[in-house]
Design a protein around this motif. Structure first.
Motif, PDB file in Angstrom:
ATOM      1  N   ALA A 134       0.827  -1.206   0.000  1.00 29.02           N
ATOM      2  CA  ALA A 134       0.000   0.000   0.000  1.00 29.02           C
ATOM      3  C   ALA A 134       0.858   1.251   0.000  1.00 29.02           C
ATOM      4  CB  ALA A 134      -0.932  -0.013   1.213  1.00 29.02           C
ATOM      5  N   MET A 135       1.958   1.246   0.763  1.00 33.39           N
ATOM      6  CA  MET A 135       2.856   2.404   0.796  1.00 33.39           C
ATOM      7  C   MET A 135       3.527   2.622  -0.559  1.00 33.39           C
ATOM      8  SD  MET A 135       4.620   2.022   4.570  1.00 33.39           S
ATOM      9  CE  MET A 135       5.602   3.523   4.388  1.00 33.39           C
ATOM     10  N   ILE A 136       3.938   1.539  -1.204  1.00 28.95           N
ATOM     11  CA  ILE A 136       4.567   1.661  -2.524  1.00 28.95           C
ATOM     12  C   ILE A 136       3.571   2.230  -3.533  1.00 28.95           C
ATOM     13  CG2 ILE A 136       5.559   0.369  -4.441  1.00 28.95           C
ATOM     14  CD1 ILE A 136       6.733  -1.562  -2.337  1.00 28.95           C
ATOM     15  N   ALA A 137       2.335   1.718  -3.491  1.00 30.15           N
ATOM     16  CA  ALA A 137       1.314   2.209  -4.419  1.00 30.15           C
ATOM     17  C   ALA A 137       1.000   3.676  -4.159  1.00 30.15           C
ATOM     18  CB  ALA A 137       0.041   1.366  -4.281  1.00 30.15           C
ATOM     19  N   GLY A 138       0.866   4.048  -2.896  1.00 30.08           N
ATOM     20  CA  GLY A 138       0.599   5.446  -2.571  1.00 30.08           C
ATOM     21  C   GLY A 138       1.751   6.351  -2.967  1.00 30.08           C
ATOM     22  N   ALA A 139       2.981   5.885  -2.745  1.00 30.17           N
ATOM     23  CA  ALA A 139       4.149   6.678  -3.124  1.00 30.17           C
ATOM     24  C   ALA A 139       4.187   6.908  -4.633  1.00 30.17           C
ATOM     25  CB  ALA A 139       5.427   5.982  -2.651  1.00 30.17           C
ATOM     26  N   ALA A 140       3.874   5.879  -5.400  1.00 29.57           N
ATOM     27  CA  ALA A 140       3.856   6.021  -6.862  1.00 29.57           C
ATOM     28  C   ALA A 140       2.786   7.025  -7.294  1.00 29.57           C
ATOM     29  CB  ALA A 140       3.591   4.661  -7.507  1.00 29.57           C
ATOM     30  N   TYR A 141       1.632   6.998  -6.611  1.00 37.94           N
ATOM     31  CA  TYR A 141       0.558   7.919  -6.958  1.00 37.94           C
ATOM     32  C   TYR A 141       0.884   9.340  -6.513  1.00 37.94           C
ATOM     33  CZ  TYR A 141      -4.217   8.343  -8.694  1.00 37.94           C
ATOM     34  OH  TYR A 141      -5.319   8.641  -9.468  1.00 37.94           O
ATOM     35  N   GLY A 142       1.655   9.468  -5.429  1.00 41.55           N
ATOM     36  CA  GLY A 142       2.092  10.793  -5.008  1.00 41.55           C
ATOM     37  C   GLY A 142       3.196  11.349  -5.896  1.00 41.55           C
ATOM     38  N   PHE A 143       3.982  10.459  -6.493  1.00 41.27           N
ATOM     39  CA  PHE A 143       5.080  10.871  -7.374  1.00 41.27           C
ATOM     40  C   PHE A 143       4.558  11.560  -8.634  1.00 41.27           C
ATOM     41  CE2 PHE A 143       7.595   9.784 -11.145  1.00 41.27           C
ATOM     42  CZ  PHE A 143       8.830  10.341 -10.819  1.00 41.27           C
ATOM     43  N   ILE A 144       3.388  11.139  -9.118  1.00 37.57           N
ATOM     44  CA  ILE A 144       2.882  11.631 -10.405  1.00 37.57           C
ATOM     45  C   ILE A 144       2.694  13.149 -10.416  1.00 37.57           C
ATOM     46  CG2 ILE A 144       0.952  11.511 -12.042  1.00 37.57           C
ATOM     47  CD1 ILE A 144       0.592   8.571 -11.188  1.00 37.57           C
ATOM     48  N   PRO A 145       1.929  13.742  -9.480  1.00 41.30           N
ATOM     49  CA  PRO A 145       1.795  15.211  -9.527  1.00 41.30           C
ATOM     50  C   PRO A 145       3.104  15.942  -9.229  1.00 41.30           C
ATOM     51  CG  PRO A 145       0.775  14.342  -7.535  1.00 41.30           C
ATOM     52  CD  PRO A 145       1.117  13.166  -8.401  1.00 41.30           C
ATOM     53  N   GLY A 146       3.963  15.330  -8.416  1.00 42.27           N
ATOM     54  CA  GLY A 146       5.253  15.947  -8.145  1.00 42.27           C
ATOM     55  C   GLY A 146       6.117  16.009  -9.389  1.00 42.27           C
ATOM     56  N   TYR A 147       6.176  14.915 -10.116  1.00 44.14           N
ATOM     57  CA  TYR A 147       6.961  14.888 -11.347  1.00 44.14           C
ATOM     58  C   TYR A 147       6.357  15.805 -12.402  1.00 44.14           C
ATOM     59  CZ  TYR A 147       9.349  13.153 -15.501  1.00 44.14           C
ATOM     60  OH  TYR A 147      10.082  13.077 -16.655  1.00 44.14           O
ATOM     61  N   ALA A 148       5.002  15.827 -12.472  1.00 35.46           N
ATOM     62  CA  ALA A 148       4.335  16.685 -13.457  1.00 35.46           C
ATOM     63  C   ALA A 148       4.664  18.150 -13.209  1.00 35.46           C
ATOM     64  CB  ALA A 148       2.821  16.463 -13.407  1.00 35.46           C
TER      65      ALA A 148
END
Length: 364
Positions: A121-135
């Motif tokens: 769950a933490m890995i999935a959440g981190a990946a989803y949090g990475f998207i707006p940060g990278y954008a």
């Protein structure tokens, strides 16, 4: 000695602000109750004492505190970096979905179910949090808009998967089957929602505090939050720090998703399972001034008010929605430059009656 005095003075000021905000919020609550209830004193008594009325209601309160602490930490991480990503809710749904997939797999019936589901769950959440940060870092996308849109995407996808694929076929239910006992958090107090979630939340408080105040990454993150231009001049890669802050916050959000679905309140995945609580972490972060060690105390107060309002809505004639006015008052007081009325006048009186020797010593 002077630094110690200033520290205690700052602490006293913050405590005074909190007490003043609480007093004003309670006055506003009483006025609202007085205008909407046929028995305002009973309604106010329920608001103030309801969460302590039984082991069950105390368990509901502590369950809210655990979840509010985690969502407050997630928001505080991005706010410390002076980013305004609002994507915690979407990260909660993604984390809850992946924790559910682990719980419903063969791993869910083993001793490894809870640690593995939390990690995934933490890995999935981190990946989803990475998207707006990278954008934002790569394309200059507004993190508020992108994170809010990602929230809607996650919520709709998870709700669709529950209805169409994860719920028992042919039952018309809007939830999955109950998880195996090995995938549900053990209760700390039997027959209540006082479970492992509060322990996880407090451990996360310590870890986030350590990361922010005892590591070079945390120092860089706070420098970027205070002054991005100065941080870049000092050689800090501000874009990397911003993306990593959103990613770390996403990991906490994903963990909260696992706490939701594997906690004793649910023990399964349902549609709209967060009840908008994940978004209320904004208030917790504001009240705590983004300080990890203050977040549990803010969650205790707000969770108590939240549960008291819900019990008041059930047990009395005051609608639960009215308490949102009180919550708005609390946000306004803490988000503004609120100070206790008359504080300057009291300080002036204190200086006037201070012994002459003390005044002369201070002047010298």
């Amino acid at each position: 000695m002077s630094s110690s005095n200033s520290r205690f003075a700052g602490l006293g000021k913050e405590v005074g602000r909190a007490v003043g905000a609480l007093a004003i919020a309670l006055i506003v609550a009483f006025i609202i109750i007085l205008l909407t209830s046929d028995d305002p004193f009973k309604a106010l008594d329920t608001l103030l004492t309801g969460p302590l009325s039984s082991k069950r209601t105390m368990g509901l309160w502590i369950d809210d505190v655990a979840k509010l602490t985690l969502t407050g930490l997630a928001f505080a991480l991005v706010f410390q970096a002076r980013q305004f990503s609002l994507g915690v809710q979407g990260q909660v749904y993604v984390g809850g979905l992946f924790a559910t997939l682990i719980a419903m797999s063969p791993i869910g019936e083993t001793w490894a179910a809870i640690p593995v589901s939390m990690l995934v769950a933490m890995i999935a959440g981190a990946a989803y949090g990475f998207i707006p940060g990278y954008a934002k870092a790569r394309f200059g996308a507004n993190e508020i808009v992108s994170s809010l849109m990602l929230n809607y995407i996650a919520i709709k996808i998870v709700n669709y998967l529950v209805r169409a694929h994860l719920a028992p076929p042919g039952t018309g239910q809007l939830m999955t089957e109950k998880f195996p006992a090995t995938s549900i958090f053990p209760a700390i107090i039997p027959n209540t929602r006082f479970d492992l979630g509060i322990v996880i939340a407090l451990v996360c408080v310590g870890l986030v505090w350590f990361a922010l105040y005892r590591t070079s990454w945390g120092l860089k993150l706070r420098l970027v939050g205070h002054n991005t231009s100065f941080a870049e001049y000092a050689g800090i890669r501000s874009r990397f720090i911003m993306v990593s802050a959103m990613t770390a916050a996403g990991a906490v959000g994903g963990l909260l998703g696992a706490v939701f679905v594997e906690g004793r309140a649910f023990g399964r995945l349902t549609i709209d399972f967060d009840g908008n609580l994940a978004f209320e972490g904004i208030l917790i972060a504001i009240v705590a001034r983004n300080r990890p060690l203050a977040i549990p105390f803010a969650a205790l107060f707000y969770g108590y008010l939240r549960q008291g309002a819900q019990l008041m809505g059930i047990r009395t004639d005051v609608p639960t929605e009215m308490i949102t006015v009180v919550q708005a008052v609390v946000i306004l007081l803490f988000a503004s430059s609120f100070t206790l009325p008359g504080r300057n006048a009291i300080a002036a009186i204190g200086r006037r009656f201070k012994p002459r020797a003390a005044r002369e010593g201070a002047a010298s």
